[in-house]
Write an enzyme that holds these catalytic residues in place. Structure first.
Site, PDB file in Angstrom:
ATOM      1  N   SER A  43      -1.816  -6.564   4.388  1.00 36.57           N
ATOM      2  CA  SER A  43      -1.218  -5.280   4.033  1.00 36.57           C
ATOM      3  C   SER A  43      -1.972  -4.165   4.739  1.00 36.57           C
ATOM      4  CB  SER A  43      -1.310  -5.052   2.521  1.00 36.57           C
ATOM      5  OG  SER A  43      -0.975  -3.715   2.187  1.00 36.57           O
ATOM      6  N   TYR A  48      -6.554  -4.835  -4.816  1.00 38.23           N
ATOM      7  CA  TYR A  48      -5.469  -5.285  -3.942  1.00 38.23           C
ATOM      8  C   TYR A  48      -5.875  -5.138  -2.481  1.00 38.23           C
ATOM      9  CZ  TYR A  48      -0.914  -5.389  -1.621  1.00 38.23           C
ATOM     10  OH  TYR A  48       0.136  -5.694  -0.789  1.00 38.23           O
TER      11      TYR A  48
END
Length: 134
Positions: free
Chosen positions: A26, A39
């Site tokens: 990501s 995350y």
């Protein structure tokens, strides 16, 4: 991700025919993510894992690369798509001026899975409409 890639790599080594490992991370691993540090850290770990595997598995003709998406229309971002405040703050910072779509990844996925990429390993492919460069 670690256990899946490890199992796939063991299988590929046993077959002795080489192969392609493609991980997804990501853009949060690159630019950080407020209130989403865990995350972002997990996605940074995927990048590091893939780079290490590229070095370790090259002798078996196995490549390992990472695709790094930016702001993409998915189930995970559905609550933000169409949110005027969010899009004004974030999507306006995407030089391509739009959300990414899953089909934006077709070309890189085909390339990385094919023999055309057999000498391409340990790389990160950012697909984000220019967001991390702006």
């Amino acid at each position: 991700t670690f256990f899946t890639i490890r199992a796939a790599a063991k299988h590929m080594i046993k077959r002795g025919e080489g192969g392609r490992l493609i991980a997804t991370s990501s853009a949060s691993a690159i630019h950080g993510a407020a209130r989403s540090e865990a995350y972002a850290a997990s996605k940074g770990g995927i990048i590091s894992l893939t780079r290490g595997l590229a070095v370790e598995l090259a002798r078996y003709r196995i490549t390992a690369n990472t695709i790094i998406p930016g702001w993409i229309e998915t189930a995970m971002t559905a609550s933000r798509v169409g949110d005027e405040k969010f899009e004004d703050r974030v999507i306006k910072r995407v030089p391509a001026r739009r959300w990414g779509r899953p089909e934006d990844f077709a070309g890189i996925a085909v390339y990385l899975a094919s023999n055309a990429s057999e000498y391409q390993t340990g790389e990160d492919f950012v697909i984000d409409g220019g967001y991390t460069r702006f």
